[in-house]
Design a protein around this motif. Structure first.
Motif, PDB file in Angstrom:
ATOM      1  N   GLY A 168       0.824  -1.194   0.000  1.00  0.00           N
ATOM      2  CA  GLY A 168       0.000   0.000   0.000  1.00  0.00           C
ATOM      3  C   GLY A 168       0.867   1.256   0.000  1.00  0.00           C
ATOM      4  N   PRO A 169       0.336   2.384   0.443  1.00  0.00           N
ATOM      5  CA  PRO A 169      -1.059   2.525   0.879  1.00  0.00           C
ATOM      6  C   PRO A 169      -2.026   2.619  -0.302  1.00  0.00           C
ATOM      7  CG  PRO A 169       0.254   4.495   1.474  1.00  0.00           C
ATOM      8  CD  PRO A 169       1.133   3.591   0.708  1.00  0.00           C
ATOM      9  N   HIS A 170      -3.259   2.225  -0.009  1.00  0.00           N
ATOM     10  CA  HIS A 170      -4.340   2.208  -0.995  1.00  0.00           C
ATOM     11  C   HIS A 170      -5.452   3.130  -0.483  1.00  0.00           C
ATOM     12  CE1 HIS A 170      -8.035   0.657  -2.852  1.00  0.00           C
ATOM     13  NE2 HIS A 170      -7.284   0.102  -3.782  1.00  0.00           N
ATOM     14  N   PRO A 171      -6.006   3.964  -1.389  1.00  0.00           N
ATOM     15  CA  PRO A 171      -6.956   4.996  -0.923  1.00  0.00           C
ATOM     16  C   PRO A 171      -8.184   4.471  -0.191  1.00  0.00           C
ATOM     17  CG  PRO A 171      -6.865   4.893  -3.342  1.00  0.00           C
ATOM     18  CD  PRO A 171      -5.727   4.069  -2.826  1.00  0.00           C
ATOM     19  N   VAL A 172      -8.628   3.265  -0.523  1.00  0.00           N
ATOM     20  CA  VAL A 172      -9.829   2.726   0.124  1.00  0.00           C
ATOM     21  C   VAL A 172      -9.473   1.701   1.194  1.00  0.00           C
ATOM     22  CG1 VAL A 172     -11.957   1.429  -0.241  1.00  0.00           C
ATOM     23  CG2 VAL A 172     -11.213   3.111  -1.957  1.00  0.00           C
TER      24      VAL A 172
ATOM     25  N   ALA B 241      -0.227  11.278   2.213  1.00  0.00           N
ATOM     26  CA  ALA B 241      -1.105  11.609   3.342  1.00  0.00           C
ATOM     27  C   ALA B 241      -1.562  10.347   4.065  1.00  0.00           C
ATOM     28  CB  ALA B 241      -2.313  12.410   2.847  1.00  0.00           C
ATOM     29  N   LEU B 242      -1.807   9.283   3.307  1.00  0.00           N
ATOM     30  CA  LEU B 242      -2.213   8.023   3.944  1.00  0.00           C
ATOM     31  C   LEU B 242      -1.090   7.456   4.809  1.00  0.00           C
ATOM     32  CD1 LEU B 242      -4.115   6.308   1.009  1.00  0.00           C
ATOM     33  CD2 LEU B 242      -5.064   6.804   3.270  1.00  0.00           C
ATOM     34  N   ALA B 243       0.145   7.564   4.317  1.00  0.00           N
ATOM     35  CA  ALA B 243       1.280   7.079   5.111  1.00  0.00           C
ATOM     36  C   ALA B 243       1.390   7.879   6.415  1.00  0.00           C
ATOM     37  CB  ALA B 243       2.562   7.159   4.301  1.00  0.00           C
ATOM     38  N   GLU B 244       1.123   9.154   6.342  1.00  0.00           N
ATOM     39  CA  GLU B 244       1.119   9.968   7.573  1.00  0.00           C
ATOM     40  C   GLU B 244       0.024   9.493   8.535  1.00  0.00           C
ATOM     41  OE1 GLU B 244       2.720  14.372   6.658  1.00  0.00           O
ATOM     42  OE2 GLU B 244       0.890  13.854   5.556  1.00  0.00           O
ATOM     43  N   GLN B 245      -1.124   9.142   7.970  1.00  0.00           N
ATOM     44  CA  GLN B 245      -2.220   8.621   8.807  1.00  0.00           C
ATOM     45  C   GLN B 245      -1.821   7.327   9.497  1.00  0.00           C
ATOM     46  OE1 GLN B 245      -6.186   7.909   7.269  1.00  0.00           O
ATOM     47  NE2 GLN B 245      -6.023   9.705   5.966  1.00  0.00           N
TER      48      GLN B 245
ATOM     49  N   GLY C  68      -0.122   5.233  15.119  1.00  0.00           N
ATOM     50  CA  GLY C  68       0.773   4.472  16.001  1.00  0.00           C
ATOM     51  C   GLY C  68       1.383   3.232  15.382  1.00  0.00           C
ATOM     52  N   HIS C  69       1.256   3.080  14.071  1.00  0.00           N
ATOM     53  CA  HIS C  69       1.841   1.917  13.398  1.00  0.00           C
ATOM     54  C   HIS C  69       3.249   2.244  12.919  1.00  0.00           C
ATOM     55  CE1 HIS C  69      -2.146   0.252  13.589  1.00  0.00           C
ATOM     56  NE2 HIS C  69      -2.624   1.343  13.007  1.00  0.00           N
ATOM     57  N   GLN C  70       3.971   1.198  12.501  1.00  0.00           N
ATOM     58  CA  GLN C  70       5.310   1.371  11.966  1.00  0.00           C
ATOM     59  C   GLN C  70       5.253   1.417  10.443  1.00  0.00           C
ATOM     60  OE1 GLN C  70       8.481  -0.382  14.696  1.00  0.00           O
ATOM     61  NE2 GLN C  70       7.322  -2.184  14.060  1.00  0.00           N
ATOM     62  N   LEU C  71       6.222   2.122   9.856  1.00  0.00           N
ATOM     63  CA  LEU C  71       6.327   2.187   8.398  1.00  0.00           C
ATOM     64  C   LEU C  71       7.664   1.601   7.962  1.00  0.00           C
ATOM     65  CD1 LEU C  71       4.998   5.806   7.765  1.00  0.00           C
ATOM     66  CD2 LEU C  71       3.958   3.711   6.888  1.00  0.00           C
ATOM     67  N   GLY C  72       7.637   0.902   6.829  1.00  0.00           N
ATOM     68  CA  GLY C  72       8.867   0.359   6.268  1.00  0.00           C
ATOM     69  C   GLY C  72       8.860   0.477   4.752  1.00  0.00           C
ATOM     70  N   ASN C  73      10.062   0.375   4.193  1.00  0.00           N
ATOM     71  CA  ASN C  73      10.321   0.498   2.751  1.00  0.00           C
ATOM     72  C   ASN C  73      10.092  -0.866   2.090  1.00  0.00           C
ATOM     73  OD1 ASN C  73      11.766   0.649   0.264  1.00  0.00           O
ATOM     74  ND2 ASN C  73      13.256   2.097   1.120  1.00  0.00           N
TER      75      ASN C  73
END
Ligand SMILES: [Zn+2]
Length: 216
Positions: free
Chosen positions: A12-16, A48-52, A57-62
């Motif tokens: 993702g992220p996916h809009p829906v 913007a979705l990644a910021e959400q 409180g989730h983690q982000l990765g490449n």
């Protein structure tokens, strides 16, 4: 000992679907790691979705920029720049936590096609943790049946790092039922990765690493 489960959502992220998944996770106060694609982060909506995701409180990765050719099979001389650095430059604007990278390999198969020597050097140099998996229930090919496979994997292992995809509206309809089942079964959710699935840990090469690198 309760079973430990780490939820990961890839591609993702996916809009829906991503907002839907975030809603379901929030319902149970659970946290996950989202391995995002640079090509999605590179749009205002995806960014913007990644910021959400982060703000919840989730983690982000490449998870690479294009997700087209596994790094171990990508012969382009600029593959690391085009796939890893390009994505990380976007992620660095919003994610200051530990640096995670998850390779992809077509159908979740583990092997030397996952990484190139150049990508390993880059991951080590930039202190990444490389995050593999030990459960790929196939939500993309079996939008209903993945749930049974996932539950079986979790039953058979002490600690399960499960790969799901927050781009699949039909499959993710099962997410609520899946989480309820795990919670009723007493599973413990964690956002720490077991070292058994991290062949590079905070920039340090682990013993398992050669299994996942194309040395040719
Ligand atoms: Zn993927």
């Amino acid at each position: 000992m309760p079973k430990r489960v780490h939820l990961t959502f890839d591609n993702g992220p996916h809009p829906v679907v991503t907002p839907y998944v975030l809603d379901v996770l929030q319902r149970y106060d659970l946290h996950a790691t989202f391995f995002v694609l640079g090509k999605h982060l590179d749009t205002p909506e995806g960014f913007a979705l990644a910021e959400q995701i982060r703000d919840a409180g989730h983690q982000l990765g490449n998870h690479s920029y294009s997700h087209e050719i596994p790094l171990g099979e990508d012969t382009r001389p600029n593959a690391v720049d085009a796939e890893l650095q390009r994505t990380q430059t976007l992620l660095d604007k919003i994610w200051t936590g530990p640096r995670y990278f998850r390779p992809f390999g077509g159908g979740g198969h583990l092997g030397p096609h996952l990484l190139s020597t150049q990508s390993v050097s880059w991951l080590v140099e930039h202190q990444f943790t490389c995050v593999l998996w030990n459960s790929v229930p196939g939500d993309w090919k079996d939008p209903d049946g993945w749930l049974e496979k996932a539950l079986l994997d979790i039953e058979q292992q002490d600690e399960t790092v499960i790969v799901l995809h927050d781009i699949l509206p039909d499959a993710m309809r099962q997410l609520d039922t899946f989480l309820q089942t795990l919670l009723h079964g007493g599973c413990l959710f964690t956002t720490e990765f077991p070292t058994s699935i991290t062949p590079i840990l905070k920039g340090r090469r682990q013993l398992s690493l050669p299994n996942f690198v194309n040395l040719s």
